[in-house]
Design an enzyme around this catalytic site. Structure first.
Site, PDB file in Angstrom:
ATOM      1  CG  HIS A  10      -1.833   1.122   1.363  1.00 50.76           C
ATOM      2  ND1 HIS A  10      -3.011   1.204   0.661  1.00 50.76           N
ATOM      3  CD2 HIS A  10      -1.758   2.253   2.108  1.00 50.76           C
ATOM      4  CE1 HIS A  10      -3.631   2.324   0.970  1.00 50.76           C
ATOM      5  NE2 HIS A  10      -2.900   2.991   1.841  1.00 50.76           N
TER       6      HIS A  10
ATOM      7  CE1 TYR B  45       0.782   2.982  -5.368  1.00 48.88           C
ATOM      8  CE2 TYR B  45       1.969   4.110  -3.619  1.00 48.88           C
ATOM      9  CZ  TYR B  45       0.828   3.928  -4.375  1.00 48.88           C
ATOM     10  OH  TYR B  45      -0.278   4.699  -4.110  1.00 48.88           O
TER      11      TYR B  45
ATOM     12  CD  GLU C 149      -6.248   6.939  -0.403  1.00 44.73           C
ATOM     13  OE1 GLU C 149      -5.137   7.477  -0.424  1.00 44.73           O
ATOM     14  OE2 GLU C 149      -7.066   7.111   0.510  1.00 44.73           O
ATOM     15  CB  SER C 150      -8.683   1.547  -3.607  1.00 42.88           C
ATOM     16  OG  SER C 150      -7.495   1.166  -2.952  1.00 42.88           O
ATOM     17  CG  HIS C 151     -10.806   3.081   2.348  1.00 47.21           C
ATOM     18  ND1 HIS C 151     -11.427   3.091   3.547  1.00 47.21           N
ATOM     19  CD2 HIS C 151      -9.495   3.275   2.624  1.00 47.21           C
ATOM     20  CE1 HIS C 151     -10.550   3.297   4.508  1.00 47.21           C
ATOM     21  NE2 HIS C 151      -9.374   3.411   3.979  1.00 47.21           N
TER      22      HIS C 151
ATOM     23  CG  HIS D   3      -8.873  -5.451   1.425  1.00 53.29           C
ATOM     24  ND1 HIS D   3      -7.607  -5.950   1.585  1.00 53.29           N
ATOM     25  CD2 HIS D   3      -9.320  -5.917   0.235  1.00 53.29           C
ATOM     26  CE1 HIS D   3      -7.294  -6.700   0.531  1.00 53.29           C
ATOM     27  NE2 HIS D   3      -8.316  -6.686  -0.298  1.00 53.29           N
TER      28      HIS D   3
ATOM     29  NE  ARG E 146      -6.395  12.317   6.650  1.00 52.73           N
ATOM     30  CZ  ARG E 146      -7.192  11.273   6.860  1.00 52.73           C
ATOM     31  NH1 ARG E 146      -8.405  11.459   7.306  1.00 52.73           N
ATOM     32  NH2 ARG E 146      -6.776  10.046   6.610  1.00 52.73           N
TER      33      ARG E 146
ATOM     34  CG  ASP F 267      -3.165  13.147   4.589  1.00 54.55           C
ATOM     35  OD1 ASP F 267      -2.201  13.224   3.803  1.00 54.55           O
ATOM     36  OD2 ASP F 267      -3.924  12.173   4.623  1.00 54.55           O
TER      37      ASP F 267
ATOM     38  CB  THR G 186      -6.361   8.103  15.208  1.00 53.65           C
ATOM     39  OG1 THR G 186      -6.002   7.088  16.127  1.00 53.65           O
ATOM     40  CG2 THR G 186      -7.503   8.933  15.751  1.00 53.65           C
TER      41      THR G 186
ATOM     42  CB  SER H  72      -6.232  -1.477  -4.592  1.00 54.12           C
ATOM     43  OG  SER H  72      -6.853  -2.403  -3.735  1.00 54.12           O
TER      44      SER H  72
END
Lengths: 272, 759
Positions: free
Chosen positions: B52, B55, B100-102, B104, B123, B284, B329, B562
């Site tokens: 992640h 790369y 971007e991917s989210h 999972h 962010r 960020d 967090t 991803s």
């Protein structure tokens, strides 16, 4: 020049476009943070606007935490003084939770904005609806005095926009109605989706008895220009939008502009 | 400190700590510090060396993507890409884009996963100093009516809920995206998110400590939500096979309310710093949390840093140092500023915006000092928690993966019966072909008051993001899993092609692109071959569809890879390259939508139909056939068509335009009519599956009847029909009444996924 103050709570998110359309309507407008009470007091603004958003994360109930902020004491006083106060969407929820609308007994909470009630769905709804003003509103609301009798399309975006009252108050509330949801040509709404949230008496915007305070769930600031109107929308506004020249698209007002024009007209007349 | 451990000891550490690193990697780390690495060092390097963040499998392939064009200000490498956008009132404005991917997290906890996806991507745009003016979601789900339908339907509902609950509260308008369903995503959905914004050119902020920090004392201020243990190991989780219900603790918890307040506070802080003409760095906190942000800000500025974990505001006491340093967090930022402005910065966050009052222990605090010695030192409760030469942390790792081509035999159906009066109805009321209206109805696409065209009204959403300017921004994201599955190269190329067409159809000229490359396990040579093929396809698309003149490509300026998108059974998802394209229209008033304007107007067909229905919705829905010849990608022709469409729109001759992609010409025509209330289209076309349903790239365009009298049409343009006064589409020998199916078309998705009718 007339002045207006837009009050930003933590979690407000429509303060910039609201201030922008007020300025474009010829009103000198500033945004104040929730804790800039002294500055706001010194500003002696001619009108106050509580913008849309999710003040204090809608904790407990939408609008209830903001309603308890110290800055609302000042707004309350100005409302009693007769200054024009507008709450849009979350701002409307704050006004209801502050007891400023319906405001039969200022400070007492006498209505609520409950979760949307619509067949087969729950939660947030973004859509365009048609609105119509009442005779009382055109007569006494500084926010609606320039409206005509025809219906106007305005977008909504909320999850808790259903006005509800005690059974006993239903007759009384009729004279507080500012705007109702309706059909494309101003005919009475026939349930969902014309009335998008199940609001009682099809109420979209509610006034206090004096008319200077208005709580409106739809977003007039998002349709200030003709170019903001959806091209496929039904009715005369759709025709106007689809046939608009480049010049019209830029210069012609959108259906929501009349709310801010109303205020400018009212302040112009009352401030000399 | 202990002596350097042997491999067996390292293996034990890896398994004890649940690390994803290999024994070789652990040995390399032990060599760097010449002792047993501390727990914090293990977790920090595990994150930095995760797929992640590093790369490590894709880096060498990604280098082949075209990234250079005259408008590019910042290409891939920082948190977001930046391109030059427009001039207004003597100010130069840039566009900032991130993708971007989210995946999972969204499969495991759909609401939180999708919400955090938006939270993370905005962010990335904010921290370049920009105001975020829009977001998009590119969603891929399993079959809601298939074997795992119940799970899938729950995931769809959860993801949509996460998006609206987060995005609407944040005050960032949702500018559409797309949603596709394919059984290959039954075990592993895709949630790709795009965010974009604008920033004055001279106010771009970088994510490293500035040059000035070599001359005067600089500190690291951490601001935002107090650190807890959520998302500990998140990057590692994203870089492994999805394994049942495990990993739930690795999903972060998002808070849009805090993000909104923080964003406004950040703007006030940046305003103050620019006013004082202070050099600073801003980044960020995402993967790897505090450990990543502190080491990267320092290392990329050529400095070291001393971090004091006892100074970090936390929500839980006595967290181990590696958890404080590496948890993910949400809603936190790191700011590298000179010590002279500490009080000004803290005052804005903690007093003016009252962070500590809004959330327990939420505040800005100084947690580190930059040092000229290039070391990464972390102390916690009087102990050294990390002591590492800093350049090792950001140096990264690279692997060359093996590839093994998959031979896909092209099988066409035996016969192709076609009755458009029936077939078109079937397509428009299928889950694949019906309206996505119910999804958008949850999203606020109009907050900020700059939206010109919303989802469903045009091929791309258009906004007018800069006050006082007429310049419009058009955005679209695409990727067809059915093509990717049959031919990953064409899947990549057409993802670029379709996104370009969607932007062009509104009259906007593409200026840059981003990509998110979703694939299976890169250690599987077949999956890695698919990845390489798709990247080659994207390169082909971008190299042929540049609009900056000369040989310049459409530049890819940001993106994400991803891998490990597959189930416990090891079956990878369909190769899913997803591309977003950003376009600029110099005068938004000229932007075109898909709404038909006037009875009698002509409908032009741009792009001659070819017999290439492989992967088409017609084959899938009407013939239950899943193979065939995928449309050829003809970049030069697509460019010519795009140029012609753009010039016709800019001349004010096009009333409405819709691109032809999924469903072919017939579906494109029906969608225009469905968007138009009382008008429809009478095509002068026979009921031939190739003419009506082939997905050869192209456009439909509504023009005045006199338009074709004055000009010679290019060879790729023909008259296909005219606008009629009925809500219908028809041709020679076929007729579909759209009024009759409008309700089902718009309500289908809600009825199956939300109300679970008939499933």
């Amino acid at each position: 020049m007339s002045t207006a103050a837009v009050i930003r709570f933590p979690g407000s998110n429509c303060e910039f476009e609201t201030a922008r359309v007020l300025r474009k309507s010829g009103i000198d407008t500033r945004i104040y943070n929730w804790n800039e009470i002294e500055k706001l007091s010194d500003s002696r603004a001619d009108a106050y606007i509580l913008p849309g958003g999710f003040s204090f994360q809608d904790r407990i109930r939408a609008g209830v935490v903001a309603a308890g902020e110290s800055i609302m004491d000042l707004i309350f006083q100005e409302a009693v003084n007769g200054k024009p106060i507008l709450g849009i969407c979350n701002g409307a929820q704050v006004l209801v939770e502050s007891g400023l609308v319906p405001g039969w007994k200022p400070g007492a909470i006498q209505g609520a904005l409950a979760s949307n009630l619509s067949p087969g769905r729950s939660g947030y709804l973004s859509d365009w609806v048609y609105l119509k003003s009442t005779d009382e509103a055109r007569e006494k609301s500084p926010w609606l005095c320039a409206l005509g009798q025809e219906a106007i399309p305005v977008p909504i975006a909320h999850a808790e926009g259903r006005f509800v009252f005690r059974e006993d108050d239903l007759d009384k509330v009729k004279s507080n109605i500012g705007l109702v949801y309706c059909g494309v040509n101003g005919e009475a709404a026939e349930g969902w989706p014309e009335n998008p949230n199940g609001s009682i008496l099809d109420i979209a915007a509610l006034m206090n008895p004096e008319g200077n305070v208005l709580a409106i769930m739809p977003h007039p600031e998002r349709c200030f220009h003709l170019w903001q109107v959806p091209p496929g929308i039904k009715g005369p506004w759709g025709e106007l939008r689809r046939n608009a020249s480049l010049k019209d698209l830029e210069e012609k007002p959108g259906p929501g502009a009349v709310v801010f024009k109303s205020l400018a007209k009212y302040l112009g007349e009352n401030n000399g | 400190m202990s002596k350097r451990p042997d491999r067996e000891e390292l293996k034990k550490e890896i398994s004890k700590r649940g690390l994803a690193m290999t024994a070789d990697e652990a040995d390399k780390l032990a060599g760097y510090v010449d002792r047993l690495p501390t727990p914090l060092e293990f977790h920090l390097f595990d994150t930095m060396w995760s797929e992640h963040c590093s790369y490590k499998s894709s880096k060498s392939v990604l280098k082949t993507l075209p990234t250079d064009s005259p408008g590019v200000v910042i290409g891939p490498g920082e948190d977001a890409g930046v391109v030059s956008f427009c001039h207004q009132d003597g100010k130069e404005w840039d566009l900032v884009v991130a993708h971007e991917s989210h995946n999972h997290p969204s499969q495991v906890l759909p609401v939180e996963g999708a919400a955090t996806g938006i939270g993370g991507i905005v962010r990335d745009v904010y921290c370049m100093g920009a105001r975020v003016t829009g977001s998009m979601d590119l969603l891929r789900f399993g079959d809601p009516q298939g074997k795992k339908g119940e799970t899938t339907r729950g995931i769809v509902r959860g993801v949509v809920e996460g998006i609206w609950k987060y995005g609407n509260a944040l005050g960032v308008p949702n500018m559409g995206g797309d949603t596709e369903f394919h059984p290959g995503y039954d075990d592993n959905c895709l949630v790709n998110v795009v965010a974009f914004g604008v920033v004055p050119h001279d106010r771009i902020v970088h994510s490293f400590v500035p040059e000035q920090a070599h001359k005067e004392p600089y500190v690291l201020i951490l601001t935002g939500k107090p650190t807890d243990s959520t998302g500990f190991g998140g990057a590692t989780f994203a870089s492994a096979d999805l394994d049942g219900e495990l990993g739930m603790g690795s999903v972060q918890v998002a808070d849009p309310f805090l993000k909104r307040v923080l964003s406004e506070a950040n703007q006030a802080v940046l305003d103050m710093l620019f006013e004082k003409e202070v050099e600073f760095g801003f980044k960020d906190l995402g993967a790897g949390g505090i450990a990543c942000v502190t080491s990267e800000l320092a290392a990329h500025g050529g400095l070291g840093i001393d971090v004091d974990l006892d100074a970090v505001p936390v929500s839980v006491k006595n967290l181990p140092p590696e958890v404080i340093a590496c948890s993910e967090t949400q809603e936190r930022y790191g700011l590298a500023v000179p010590a002279t402005v500490i009080d000004d910065v803290l005052n804005i966050y903690n007093e003016k915006f009252e962070l500590p009052r809004l959330f327990p222990n939420c505040r800005a605090a100084v947690i580190g000092k930059f040092t000229s010695k290039p070391m990464y030192n972390v102390v916690c409760r009087g102990e050294n928690a990390a002591e590492t030469p800093i350049n090792y942390i950001t140096e990264g790792v690279v692997y060359e993966r093996e590839e093994l081509p998959i031979e896909n035999e092209i099988v066409e159906p035996d016969s192709r019966p076609c009755n458009p009066s029936v077939d078109l109805v079937k397509i428009l009321t299928s889950v694949s072909g019906c309206s996505r209206e119910h999804i958008w109805s949850y999203y606020d696409s109009e907050v900020q008051g700059v939206t010109r065209l919303r989802p469903g009204e045009a091929d791309s959403c258009v906004s007018v993001p800069i006050e006082g300017s007429r310049v419009g921004l058009a955005v679209s994201g695409d990727g067809n899993p059915w093509y990717g599955e049959l031919d990953p190269f064409l899947g990549g190329a057409h993802a670029v092609g379709e996104a370009v067409r969607n932007v062009v159809a509104t009259g906007a000229t593409p200026i840059c692109a981003t990509d998110c490359l979703n694939f299976g396990n890169p250690e599987d040579p077949k999956a890695f071959w698919q990845f390489k093929q798709a990247v080659a396809g994207i390169s082909e698309g971008c190299n042929t569809l540049g609009f900056s003149g000369g040989d310049f490509p459409l530049p890819i300026v940001s993106g994400n890879v991803s891998f490990y998108n597959q189930s416990i059974g090891g079956k990878a998802i369909p190769p899913s390259p997803i591309v977003a394209v950003f376009g600029k229209i110099h005068d938004h008033r000229k932007a075109t939508d898909i709404v038909l304007r006037k009875e009698g107007n002509l409908i032009l067909l741009i792009g001659t139909r070819k017999d290439e229905l492989g992967g088409s919705i017609f084959y899938r829905t009407c013939l239950n056939h899943h193979g065939g010849t995928v449309p050829v990608f003809k970049g030069a022709l697509e460019k010519k068509m795009a140029d012609w469409v753009l010039s016709t729109i800019h001349d004010g001759k096009a009333f409405s335009v819709h691109d032809i992609s999924i469903g072919g010409l017939a579906v494109a025509g029906a969608e225009m009519a469905l968007a138009s209330g009382k008008l429809g289209i009478e095509f002068s076309l026979d009921s031939n599956p190739v003419t009506l349903f082939s997905e050869t790239p192209g456009y439909l365009m509504e023009v005045d009847g006199r338009f074709i009298e004055d000009i010679t049409l290019p060879e790729f343009v023909s008259v296909a029909g005219k606008v009629c006064n009925k809500s219908s589409v028809s041709g020679n020998g076929w007729f579909v009444n759209l009024e009759a199916l409008r309700k089902e078309w718009s309500d289908k998705l809600a009825s199956i996924v939300w109300r679970e009718e008939g499933v």
